[in-house]
Scaffold this active site. Structure first.
Site, PDB file in Angstrom:
ATOM      1  N   LYS A 159      14.182  30.718 -12.962  1.00  0.00           N
ATOM      2  CA  LYS A 159      13.679  31.859 -13.718  1.00  0.00           C
ATOM      3  C   LYS A 159      13.298  31.475 -15.150  1.00  0.00           C
ATOM      4  CE  LYS A 159      15.020  35.017 -10.506  1.00  0.00           C
ATOM      5  NZ  LYS A 159      15.676  34.281  -9.408  1.00  0.00           N
TER       6      LYS A 159
HETATM    7  C1  LIG Z   1      15.613  34.444  -8.055  1.00  0.00           C
HETATM    8  C2  LIG Z   1      16.110  33.345  -7.237  1.00  0.00           C
HETATM    9  C3  LIG Z   1      15.622  33.114  -5.949  1.00  0.00           C
HETATM   10  C4  LIG Z   1      14.615  34.029  -5.293  1.00  0.00           C
HETATM   11  O1  LIG Z   1      13.372  33.990  -5.934  1.00  0.00           O
HETATM   12  P1  LIG Z   1      12.295  35.164  -5.694  1.00  0.00           P
HETATM   13  O2  LIG Z   1      11.193  34.865  -6.629  1.00  0.00           O
HETATM   14  O3  LIG Z   1      13.016  36.443  -6.041  1.00  0.00           O
HETATM   15  O4  LIG Z   1      11.917  35.124  -4.276  1.00  0.00           O
HETATM   16  C5  LIG Z   1      16.078  31.994  -5.261  1.00  0.00           C
HETATM   17  N1  LIG Z   1      16.994  31.178  -5.797  1.00  0.00           N
HETATM   18  C6  LIG Z   1      17.506  31.374  -7.029  1.00  0.00           C
HETATM   19  C7  LIG Z   1      18.536  30.428  -7.548  1.00  0.00           C
HETATM   20  C8  LIG Z   1      17.073  32.444  -7.792  1.00  0.00           C
HETATM   21  O5  LIG Z   1      17.574  32.632  -9.017  1.00  0.00           O
END
Ligand SMILES: *Cc1c(COP(=O)(O)O)cnc(C)c1O
Length: 467
Positions: free
Chosen positions: A112
């Site tokens: 993120k």
């Molecule tokens: C947010 C997240 C996901 C999922 O990603 P999306 O974009 O919501 O599909 C997978 N793994 C981790 C560690 C995340 O923080």
């Protein structure tokens, strides 16, 4: 570049407005009116570029004239300067076919950060231009919250209210949010699941008066600018593995369908993507939708991969819009049906359009643990459970041409989910020094019931109202 809403009745907006708004006023999500396209030569020319230069080249057509190339370059330099790896998103080889794209070298140890470090700077830039103020409200299953808070803590024109499901995020995740004591940061632990938190946030955005009064803005992956920033690493990785001469497959641990949708965008722009594997845990609404056309919400089951414990994937609407003929009015109708009955069937056009690029694999806890151990025993890599779900799906992929590399997106640092990793491998991963003294710091957060009245009253007391 203009952006249109997936529900067909909000006004088309430019990049700056779309970034600040997040959700469209008709409840839809914004998408570019048309996909920019890169020729083979343009993709080949990315081969020698740094991450920052790749980011500028890939994002420039989406940003349009909202920023000069120099401004965009400065923002990318600042955002990616906070990563602890020189390559920002390095590739690691696991065997002849399998690679991992490490997306967790940012300040809060999950992918993120790649998008949110940039988004925080974009917000600041656009708000200072307009001398305006925003209230960010978001729901997090753990990683968005910490990344968003890190990206905006202490910024003057922004208040952030982050809802997380009480007791359903890891200790590290919670502390990364609640130990940030900046006055513009407000953490709320709600008594409910992530989907409850997300529904509350959606309701605030659909509340026209509340939304306007506090200038609400979104940092969840419904915000277009986040997806845009994630498109970059698909290009960065693919050209390092032989694109445009060679086609690449990606396996993506998926929750809200943001990360994997960025891969779809890269493919629309001309990147040779052989396949996008949507890896889910037992919360498998996307697996059922992509393999059987059945998009129906189940109960959320808590797992070792909390960031994927989701039964409604907001960004899936973007795919349905794009592959279903971009008919916003029809999609609005379909989504209203889903919101009422918690279930819908994909149309034939949507199923056929999706199956051209996507397959999906549902990974149970045993296969996740096997993948964790496979990475450790075979390549000495300690990976996190989310990445292991992605890797398990990659290892199960069939019918791919033998010369196609499969890249699993490693979405979090193993240290963020130490207990689950220890259970699978017997090894307890450490936390990198960049997170500092997380367990010695004071925490601050509010516990609230998952009701609209309680949460909005709390926000109204603390946010800055528009004049
Ligand atoms: C947010 C997240 C996901 C999922 O990603 P999306 O974009 O919501 O599909 C997978 N793994 C981790 C560690 C995340 O923080």
């Amino acid at each position: 570049m203009k952006y249109v809403s997936t529900r067909g009745s909000a006004p088309a907006l430019g990049f700056e407005d779309v970034t600040l708004a997040g959700l469209a006023s008709d409840g839809g999500l914004y998408l570019p009116e048309t996909w920019p396209s890169f020729s083979r030569d343009e993709i080949a020319a990315l081969a020698g570029l740094s991450y920052v230069d790749t980011a500028v080249a890939v994002m420039k057509p989406f940003v349009g004239d909202a920023l000069s190339e120099q401004e965009l370059h400065e923002l990318c330099t600042a955002a990616y300067g906070r990563f602890s790896h020189n390559a920002v998103t390095p590739l690691v080889q696991l065997d002849h076919t399998h690679w991992m794209l490490e997306l967790f070298h940012g300040p809060t140890l999950a992918f993120k950060d790649v998008a949110l470090q940039l988004l925080g700077l974009l917000f600041e830039k656009f708000l200072s231009r307009r001398d305006d103020h925003i209230t960010i409200v978001g729901a997090t299953s753990g990683d968005t919250g910490s990344a968003a808070i890190d990206a905006v803590a202490g910024r003057e024109k922004i208040n952030i209210f982050m809802l997380h499901p009480d007791g359903r995020v890891s200790d590290v995740q919670r502390r990364q949010m609640t130990t940030v004591l900046a006055p513009n940061v407000h953490n709320i632990a709600i008594d409910g699941s992530f989907d409850d938190a997300q529904a509350l946030v959606k309701a605030m955005f659909n509340d026209v008066d509340f939304r306007a009064k506090f200038n609400l803005s979104a940092v969840n992956s419904i915000n277009w600018a986040r997806l845009m920033a994630q498109v970059v690493y698909y290009f960065y990785a693919a050209v390092r593995l032989g694109a445009p001469e060679r086609s690449i497959a990606f396996s993506v641990p998926t929750g809200n369908f943001g990360d994997v949708f960025a891969g779809y965008v890269a493919a629309q722009m001309g990147l040779p993507v052989e396949r996008l594997i949507v890896a889910t845990n037992v919360n498998d609404i996307l697996y059922r939708a992509l393999s059987e056309g059945d998009y129906s919400q189940g109960e959320v089951v808590p797992t070792a991969t909390p960031s994927m414990d989701i039964q409604v994937s907001s960004n899936f609407e973007r795919l349905l819009f794009d592959v279903g003929g971009r008919d916003g009015i029809a999609l609005a109708e379909q989504m209203r049906g889903f919101e009422k009955t918690k279930a819908m069937r994909l149309t034939n056009a949507q199923r056929d359009g999706a199956s051209a690029l996507f397959t999906s694999h549902r990974v149970d806890p045993d296969h996740m643990n096997l993948a964790l151990r496979w990475a450790y025993d075979g390549a000495g890599q300690i990976i996190d459970p989310h990445s292991a779900v992605g890797l398990a799906a990659a290892l199960a992929a069939e019918d791919l041409p033998v010369d196609v590399p499969i890249v699993t997106l490693a979405t979090a640092h193993a240290g963020k989910f130490r207990d689950a990793v220890e259970r699978a491998t017997g090894i307890r991963p450490g936390l990198p020094s960049r997170v500092g003294t997380l367990f010695d710091r004071e925490e601050s957060y509010e516990r609230l019931p998952a009701t609209y009245a309680d949460v909005t009253a709390y926000i109204a007391q603390r946010a800055t109202a528009a004049e």
